[in-house]
Scaffold this active site. Structure first.
Site, PDB file in Angstrom:
ATOM      1  N   ASP A   1      30.867  38.682  70.193  1.00 30.26           N
ATOM      2  CA  ASP A   1      30.188  37.416  69.923  1.00 30.26           C
ATOM      3  C   ASP A   1      29.413  37.564  68.612  1.00 30.26           C
ATOM      4  O   ASP A   1      28.461  38.341  68.521  1.00 30.26           O
ATOM      5  CB  ASP A   1      29.242  37.134  71.106  1.00 30.26           C
ATOM      6  CG  ASP A   1      28.561  35.791  71.011  1.00 30.26           C
ATOM      7  OD1 ASP A   1      28.442  35.254  69.891  1.00 30.26           O
ATOM      8  OD2 ASP A   1      28.129  35.280  72.064  1.00 30.26           O
ATOM      9  N   HIS A   2      29.839  36.795  67.620  1.00 31.22           N
ATOM     10  CA  HIS A   2      29.252  36.969  66.285  1.00 31.22           C
ATOM     11  C   HIS A   2      27.805  36.502  66.207  1.00 31.22           C
ATOM     12  O   HIS A   2      27.101  36.759  65.236  1.00 31.22           O
ATOM     13  CB  HIS A   2      30.102  36.211  65.242  1.00 31.22           C
ATOM     14  CG  HIS A   2      30.078  36.858  63.888  1.00 31.22           C
ATOM     15  ND1 HIS A   2      29.040  37.643  63.441  1.00 31.22           N
ATOM     16  CD2 HIS A   2      30.986  36.845  62.863  1.00 31.22           C
ATOM     17  CE1 HIS A   2      29.284  38.062  62.217  1.00 31.22           C
ATOM     18  NE2 HIS A   2      30.472  37.604  61.852  1.00 31.22           N
TER      19      HIS A   2
END
Ligand code: CAO
Length: 556
Positions: free
Chosen positions: A528-529
């Site tokens: 998850d950036h």
């Protein structure tokens, strides 16, 4: 045209109960067993079903009315479609439905039993499920105590729920919880053991002193002690992912069983719905308005807000409607229950999480040799170790080094978990499920392998309990037994990363002087950036690869 009076059936021990919900109106067609009203006593809330089918001519009760056995609830015109003869043995018009969904009956509760091993000053007391009326296999939706808790007589231990009623089961004795014998999702029946208490006080079990034993009490009432979230209540049906329950946010939502069921079906977090009924009770209309507001983007659930909005206003084109049969023969098949649930979760996670995937390879030549040797040694014990068990252990080491990967987003905070529960995707005939190896950091490879094969077996047989699928902190999806090279696994929210691995194969690897044949494992780490970035993902993979190449590094 026969007119039928539907009356309140035998509702066990109750003299008078209040009508808290009227579920039908004149003109409605009702089927036999369809709920007509919800009533509530100080012990439980329950729905009263119709004994016959027909069209509602008149509703004889209103909100707040007190009713008892024999009170007329509605009159039905029985000539309409949907009517059916009264239940067997109830030949007369207007006979009560049989049997009524009472949540308790007057029958005595089994007194708590001292259990063996309670010598010395302390006695072990077994607390069992009392008579809960006609209910069988009611699901535990809430655990209200844990091992070590001191409980008083009458204190609620667990909440159970059927499709007709929810109730808390109280303790019939005081003491300290020595062992809790049930977990979320377990199905209970009369006489089942809930907990073993160690009696440390002078108070004796109520069943032994002659005082009336406590009865189940309403789970929907204000008296509840620790609420579960709506997310927790969806656990019994959750597949991928079993949504991590958020912190309890207050009182248990005050709603009748049918409203709770309705909310659960829609995935509405009941503890976020404002009740407009009497005493703040949540009504069907409240759930509908909440859903409408979320759909219109006027409001958002806490879970959606925590991950950046509801996604309702994406402004996308409608899904293409094609008459496939125009082009050739087709067959229609319903999606399995697991597919429906996991599909919705996967969709949300894919749309709401900015996924990025890093691909890498790990040299597992030596580890594979060790694995084969281990399997030879343990052949007789019947334990088979696959690469996945080593991967779980290696991931724990990497998660310890890069704790952000073992976290969850909660609004503007990161919740860093100090426990390592590794979930693994398991392919079953009905779809994908994700059981969890709890406390993988504290377990050895053989124990992990054994637990994994037990969980995978349970998964294939459709016997995983909600607790088997909850509490994960990081997931591994292994297609190694099947094939392929790399893929993008979808993050199992609210986790922030997932490792996908494919089939290892021998490859020529340049050692600086010449090519060496090495067994290489393709790895795909999706992350998850919002939580981690590419550099730390690359470091995570490199570290994981180093561990897999030389497993002694897990000891460092
Ligand atoms: N490379 C080469 N061989 C591998 C391997 C790998 N990375 N991983 C496993 N294998 C081998 C095993 O050693 C085993 O070999 P033998 O039959 O010769 O002993 C064989 O493949 C089968 O392994 P397995 O699948 O039974 O065992 P596992 O521990 O690797 O996996 C489980 C267990 C439950 C995860 C797996 O059966 C499964 O369901 N995988 C599918 C997961 C999935 O669908 N993911 C996609 C999610 S996204 O849609």
């Amino acid at each position: 045209m026969a007119s039928i009076e539907v009356k309140v059936p035998d509702i066990g021990d109750f003299d008078e109960v209040s009508v808290i919900e009227v579920l039908v109106k004149p003109g409605d067609t009702v089927k036999p067993e369809q709920s007509l009203v919800t009533v509530e006593s100080d012990k439980a809330s329950m729905e009263i079903p119709s004994s016959s089918g027909g069209v509602v001519k008149e509703v004889r009760v209103k909100l707040g009315d007190k009713v008892k056995q024999g009170s007329v609830l509605v009159t039905l015109d029985s000539t309409q479609a949907g009517s059916s003869p009264p239940p067997e043995g109830e030949g007369k018009v207007g006979a009560p439905a049989a049997p009524a969904p009472t949540s308790q009956q007057a029958a005595p509760v089994p007194p708590p039993q001292p259990s063996p091993g309670g010598g010395g000053g302390n006695t072990n007391i077994e607390i069992r499920v009392p008579d809960i009326g006609d209910f069988k296999d009611v699901a535990v939706i809430e655990l209200l105590v844990k091992t070590g808790d001191a409980v008083k007589v009458e204190q609620s231990l667990v909440t159970v729920e059927s499709d007709k009623a929810s109730m808390e089961i109280p303790s019939s004795a005081a003491g300290v919880v020595k062992e809790l014998k049930v977990k979320l999702g377990d199905k209970l029946n009369v006489g089942d053991l809930i907990a073993v208490l160690e009696s440390t006080s002078t108070s004796s079990p109520s069943g032994q002193t002659g005082t009336p034993p406590p009865q189940p009490s309403p789970a929907t009432g204000e008296g509840s002690t620790r609420p579960t979230t709506a997310a927790e209540r969806t656990l019994p049906t959750a597949a991928l992912p079993p949504h991590e329950p958020s912190a309890p946010s207050g009182q248990l939502p005050h709603a009748s069983p049918s409203v709770r069921k309705f909310a659960r079906e829609l995935g509405v977090p009941l503890d976020e719905v404002k009740g407009t009924g009497p005493k703040g009770r949540i009504t069907v209309e409240d759930v509908q308005s909440f859903t409408r507001a979320v759909m219109k983007g006027e409001s958002s659930t806490k879970a959606a807000a925590a991950t950046g909005g509801g996604g309702a206003a994406l402004g996308l084109l409608p899904w293409p409607k094609v008459d496939f049969a125009k082009f050739g023969p087709v067959e229609r098949r319903d999606l399995s229950r697991i597919k429906k649930i996991s599909g919705a979760n996967l969709h949300r996670n894919w749309v709401m999480i900015p996924h990025v995937t890093n691909h890498d390879d790990a040299d597992i030549t030596d580890l594979e040799a060790f694995r084969l040797q281990l399997n030879k040694e343990n052949e007789k014990a019947g334990i088979k170790v696959t690469m996945l068990a080593f991967l779980i252990k290696a991931c724990v080491a990497a998660l310890k080094k890069f704790p952000d990967f073992n976290s969850s987003l909660d609004g503007e905070q990161l919740v860093l978990k100090q426990y390592y529960n590794i979930a693994f995707a398991a392919d079953t005939p009905n779809g994908l499920v994700v059981p969890v190896i709890k406390e993988a950091d504290k377990k050895g490879i053989l124990q992990i392998s054994q637990e994994m094969s037990e969980l995978a077996k349970k998964a294939r047989e459709g016997k995983l309990a909600p607790a088997d699928m909850s509490g994960g902190t990081f997931t591994i999806s292994s297609l190694g037994g099947i094939g392929g090279r790399y893929f993008t696994p979808i993050i199992n929210a609210p986790e922030v990363a997932i490792l996908g691995v494919c089939r290892s194969q021998m490859e020529p690897v340049w050692d600086g002087k010449q090519f060496q044949p090495r067994l290489m494992l393709p790895m795909s780490l999706a992350w998850d950036h919002r939580v981690v970035d590419g550099a730390s993902a690359a470091r995570f993979n490199a570290y994981l690869g180093a561990i897999l190449a030389d497993f002694r590094r897990t000891m460092l």
